[in-house]
Design a protein around this motif. Structure first.
Motif, PDB file in Angstrom:
ATOM      1  N   VAL A   1       7.360  -1.668  -7.927  1.00 55.51           N
ATOM      2  CA  VAL A   1       8.306  -2.774  -7.749  1.00 55.51           C
ATOM      3  C   VAL A   1       9.573  -2.292  -7.042  1.00 55.51           C
ATOM      4  CG1 VAL A   1       9.852  -4.343  -8.998  1.00 55.51           C
ATOM      5  CG2 VAL A   1       7.451  -4.155  -9.670  1.00 55.51           C
ATOM      6  N   VAL A   2      10.101  -1.162  -7.479  1.00 53.95           N
ATOM      7  CA  VAL A   2      11.331  -0.632  -6.877  1.00 53.95           C
ATOM      8  C   VAL A   2      11.115  -0.298  -5.400  1.00 53.95           C
ATOM      9  CG1 VAL A   2      12.931   1.323  -6.886  1.00 53.95           C
ATOM     10  CG2 VAL A   2      12.299   0.221  -9.035  1.00 53.95           C
ATOM     11  N   LEU A   3      10.002   0.363  -5.100  1.00 53.67           N
ATOM     12  CA  LEU A   3       9.732   0.760  -3.714  1.00 53.67           C
ATOM     13  C   LEU A   3       9.493  -0.458  -2.822  1.00 53.67           C
ATOM     14  CD1 LEU A   3       7.438   3.838  -4.447  1.00 53.67           C
ATOM     15  CD2 LEU A   3       9.674   3.908  -3.316  1.00 53.67           C
ATOM     16  N   ALA A   4       8.731  -1.439  -3.311  1.00 54.60           N
ATOM     17  CA  ALA A   4       8.459  -2.637  -2.512  1.00 54.60           C
ATOM     18  C   ALA A   4       9.752  -3.395  -2.208  1.00 54.60           C
ATOM     19  CB  ALA A   4       7.463  -3.541  -3.232  1.00 54.60           C
TER      20      ALA A   4
ATOM     21  N   GLY B   1       4.159   3.665 -13.411  1.00 50.43           N
ATOM     22  CA  GLY B   1       3.767   3.442 -12.026  1.00 50.43           C
ATOM     23  C   GLY B   1       4.198   2.073 -11.522  1.00 50.43           C
ATOM     24  N   PHE B   2       4.074   1.045 -12.360  1.00 48.05           N
ATOM     25  CA  PHE B   2       4.452  -0.303 -11.949  1.00 48.05           C
ATOM     26  C   PHE B   2       5.935  -0.386 -11.643  1.00 48.05           C
ATOM     27  CE2 PHE B   2       5.798  -4.687 -13.078  1.00 48.05           C
ATOM     28  CZ  PHE B   2       5.102  -5.361 -12.079  1.00 48.05           C
ATOM     29  N   PHE B   3       6.753   0.321 -12.417  1.00 50.56           N
ATOM     30  CA  PHE B   3       8.189   0.360 -12.165  1.00 50.56           C
ATOM     31  C   PHE B   3       8.463   0.830 -10.737  1.00 50.56           C
ATOM     32  CE2 PHE B   3      11.899   3.145 -11.855  1.00 50.56           C
ATOM     33  CZ  PHE B   3      12.933   2.303 -12.245  1.00 50.56           C
TER      34      PHE B   3
ATOM     35  N   ALA C   1       2.381   6.955  -7.163  1.00 52.16           N
ATOM     36  CA  ALA C   1       1.550   7.897  -7.925  1.00 52.16           C
ATOM     37  C   ALA C   1       2.119   9.317  -7.916  1.00 52.16           C
ATOM     38  CB  ALA C   1       0.115   7.868  -7.397  1.00 52.16           C
ATOM     39  N   PRO C   2       2.412   9.913  -6.740  1.00 49.91           N
ATOM     40  CA  PRO C   2       2.982  11.268  -6.772  1.00 49.91           C
ATOM     41  C   PRO C   2       4.381  11.310  -7.378  1.00 49.91           C
ATOM     42  CG  PRO C   2       2.964  10.410  -4.525  1.00 49.91           C
ATOM     43  CD  PRO C   2       2.160   9.461  -5.350  1.00 49.91           C
ATOM     44  N   THR C   3       5.127  10.211  -7.251  1.00 52.70           N
ATOM     45  CA  THR C   3       6.462  10.175  -7.868  1.00 52.70           C
ATOM     46  C   THR C   3       6.355  10.290  -9.376  1.00 52.70           C
ATOM     47  OG1 THR C   3       7.326   8.793  -6.068  1.00 52.70           O
ATOM     48  CG2 THR C   3       8.574   8.827  -8.133  1.00 52.70           C
ATOM     49  N   VAL C   4       5.445   9.514  -9.964  1.00 56.01           N
ATOM     50  CA  VAL C   4       5.235   9.569 -11.418  1.00 56.01           C
ATOM     51  C   VAL C   4       4.715  10.948 -11.828  1.00 56.01           C
ATOM     52  CG1 VAL C   4       3.846   8.662 -13.320  1.00 56.01           C
ATOM     53  CG2 VAL C   4       4.878   7.089 -11.666  1.00 56.01           C
ATOM     54  N   ALA C   5       3.799  11.498 -11.028  1.00 57.10           N
ATOM     55  CA  ALA C   5       3.248  12.826 -11.338  1.00 57.10           C
ATOM     56  C   ALA C   5       4.331  13.897 -11.300  1.00 57.10           C
ATOM     57  CB  ALA C   5       2.130  13.160 -10.352  1.00 57.10           C
ATOM     58  N   TRP C   6       5.239  13.784 -10.323  1.00 58.19           N
ATOM     59  CA  TRP C   6       6.326  14.758 -10.226  1.00 58.19           C
ATOM     60  C   TRP C   6       7.291  14.626 -11.400  1.00 58.19           C
ATOM     61  CZ3 TRP C   6      11.654  13.730  -9.173  1.00 58.19           C
ATOM     62  CH2 TRP C   6      12.430  14.892  -9.038  1.00 58.19           C
TER      63      TRP C   6
ATOM     64  N   GLY D   1       0.824  -1.210   0.000  1.00 54.46           N
ATOM     65  CA  GLY D   1       0.000   0.000   0.000  1.00 54.46           C
ATOM     66  C   GLY D   1       0.856   1.257   0.000  1.00 54.46           C
ATOM     67  N   LEU D   2       1.925   1.247   0.795  1.00 53.38           N
ATOM     68  CA  LEU D   2       2.834   2.397   0.825  1.00 53.38           C
ATOM     69  C   LEU D   2       3.507   2.599  -0.529  1.00 53.38           C
ATOM     70  CD1 LEU D   2       4.239   4.625   2.449  1.00 53.38           C
ATOM     71  CD2 LEU D   2       5.940   2.918   3.169  1.00 53.38           C
ATOM     72  N   SER D   3       3.866   1.510  -1.181  1.00 59.16           N
ATOM     73  CA  SER D   3       4.506   1.599  -2.492  1.00 59.16           C
ATOM     74  C   SER D   3       3.557   2.229  -3.514  1.00 59.16           C
ATOM     75  CB  SER D   3       4.939   0.209  -2.966  1.00 59.16           C
ATOM     76  OG  SER D   3       5.881  -0.362  -2.084  1.00 59.16           O
ATOM     77  N   HIS D   4       2.297   1.793  -3.493  1.00 59.45           N
ATOM     78  CA  HIS D   4       1.304   2.395  -4.393  1.00 59.45           C
ATOM     79  C   HIS D   4       1.101   3.869  -4.056  1.00 59.45           C
ATOM     80  CE1 HIS D   4      -0.575  -0.916  -6.789  1.00 59.45           C
ATOM     81  NE2 HIS D   4       0.017  -1.666  -5.880  1.00 59.45           N
ATOM     82  N   PHE D   5       1.053   4.164  -2.760  1.00 62.76           N
ATOM     83  CA  PHE D   5       0.825   5.538  -2.310  1.00 62.76           C
ATOM     84  C   PHE D   5       1.940   6.464  -2.786  1.00 62.76           C
ATOM     85  CE2 PHE D   5       1.427   8.845   0.962  1.00 62.76           C
ATOM     86  CZ  PHE D   5       0.189   9.472   0.886  1.00 62.76           C
ATOM     87  N   LEU D   6       3.173   6.005  -2.714  1.00 65.14           N
ATOM     88  CA  LEU D   6       4.315   6.830  -3.101  1.00 65.14           C
ATOM     89  C   LEU D   6       4.549   6.846  -4.608  1.00 65.14           C
ATOM     90  CD1 LEU D   6       6.864   5.787  -0.309  1.00 65.14           C
ATOM     91  CD2 LEU D   6       5.501   7.884  -0.437  1.00 65.14           C
TER      92      LEU D   6
END
Length: 415
Positions: free
Chosen positions: A277-280, A272-274, A249-254, A242-247
């Motif tokens: 995976v990286v964050l998880a 977003g999938f990249f 979206a704004p990372t891609v937007a930025w 959940g944290l990975s998904h949360f982070l």
């Protein structure tokens, strides 16, 4: 609007139940120590059956993988959770000490995809010129993008080389079928790793040391898991997802706001999938330095492996074996292509005495990306799944460049 389907079973809840029964049946039969099943699994890996049976169900029209949302759920939710739980017990220092052979085999796989495209194009031109006539080369660039990097790189090649939608669809079918056939081959080879490593004369000391350290830690902290342990494992796995998904979206937007001339999409940094995976994976590796690592004794990696097996089943249900007969020469092109890739990997493995693990994971990190590279890695040992992820992330960075160069070569051959 969901895709139109004629499958016998269209309810995803029923399909999930069928896949669960399939996995349970495979594990039950593979646990038999005598009789027919014992002999059967001597030659056929259980992991391959978890993949092949859903493919047969899809081919027979009992289920329809393309009309199901299960793969998306498994990829986006179970895969990141599995990566976190498999990384918890990892010895990061030992992971880094695996040596350069993993990178060499991965880069060989990339070169194999590029070279394979050229050889396959020329071979099919001799066998059946009509198949590679016209704009076929453009469609091949999208497969090169997918097989070196992933979906984002594939989409980039579609735009760069202006691939027609119909042609793109045909090569998506080639991509999916041939890549899945190759994954099945790798899973089968994984069960023959000892014989392969004897043939190459591979030095397994670093890999065995990593596996031994994981097993020793697990044995020292092993305990019968209680409900508290299981809930903590799920809290960490799903919470990190959940944290990975949360982070993400704004990372891609930025990143999307950064100058276009930086071409960050070439590195899949706008996917977003990249980032999920990286964050998880990063969260899992960071947790391996904390007390959360003790959850391995309660079966954290076992639960992570179960999640991966569900992912394997959902990947398998996308494979339609009948597609081999729809456009046989187009699929022949794909099979020649992957054969060149595989042949080059075998040659390099023999030359540098690389273990089958490095060859298989280096190949799948190219061909399948982050969604399936850890599956192949975990076929050798659950502790090795992070190696597949790290190499797949490298593939995302190289995918657009390798595929673009391949496209230029194919265009020159075609014109």
């Amino acid at each position: 609007m969901p895709p139109v389907t004629t499958a016998l079973i269209t309810n995803d809840a029923v399909v999930l139940g069928l896949l669960a029964i399939t996995l349970g049946a495979v594990f039950w039969t593979s646990s038999r120590t005598t009789g027919f099943w014992s002999r059967f699994y001597t030659y056929v890996p259980s992991l391959l059956m978890c993949y092949l049976i859903p493919a047969l169900l899809n081919t027979a029209g009992i289920i329809d993988g393309n009309a199901s949302a299960l793969y998306g759920v498994a990829r986006d939710y179970l895969l990141p959770s599995a990566l976190v739980l498999l990384c918890i017990a990892i010895d990061f220092g030992a992971l880094m000490r695996l040596g350069p052979k993993a990178i060499i085999m991965f880069l060989t796989g990339t070169v194999g995809v590029m070279l394979g495209a050229v050889v396959a194009f020329e071979a099919v031109r001799l066998i059946h010129p009509e198949t590679v006539a016209g704009e076929t080369w453009r469609g091949m660039t999208t497969v090169a993008g997918s097989w070196i990097g992933g979906g984002a790189n594939q989409a980039a090649m579609k735009e760069v080389f202006e691939v027609d939608a119909t042609l793109f669809g045909q090569f998506v079918a080639v991509d999916v079928l041939v890549a899945n056939v190759w994954m099945a081959v790798l899973l089968f080879m994984a069960s023959r790793a000892k014989a392969f490593d004897r043939w190459t004369g591979a030095d397994l000391s670093a890999i065995n040391a990593l596996k031994d350290r994981i097993e020793t830690y697990k044995a020292q902290h092993a305990r019968i898991p209680g409900l508290n342990d299981v809930m903590m494992i799920l809290a960490i796995g799903l919470g990190a997802t959940g944290l990975s998904h949360f982070l993400a979206a704004p990372t891609v937007a930025w990143i999307a706001t950064l100058p276009a001339e930086w071409r960050l999409q070439d590195y899949s940094l706008t996917s977003g999938f990249f980032w999920i995976v990286v964050l998880a994976t990063t969260i899992g590796l960071l947790l391996s330095f904390t007390r959360a690592r003790s959850l391995e004794g309660a079966g954290a990696s076992t639960i992570g492996s179960a999640m991966l097996y569900i992912l394997v089943a959902t990947i398998g249900m996308h494979m339609d074996l009948k597609a081999l007969f729809d456009k046989p020469f187009l699929f022949l092109l794909g099979l020649i292509w992957i054969a060149v890739h595989g042949g080059l990997m075998l040659l390099m493995a023999k030359l540098i005495r690389a273990p089958l693990f490095f060859m298989a994971v280096g190949s799948q990190a190219n061909i399948g990306g982050a969604a399936s590279a850890p599956v192949v890695a975990s076929a050798f040992h659950p502790a090795l799944a992070p190696v597949g992820v790290l190499l797949a992330v490298l593939g995302y960075a190289l995918g657009t460049y390798g595929a673009y160069i391949t496209g230029l070569l194919l265009r020159s051959m075609a014109t």
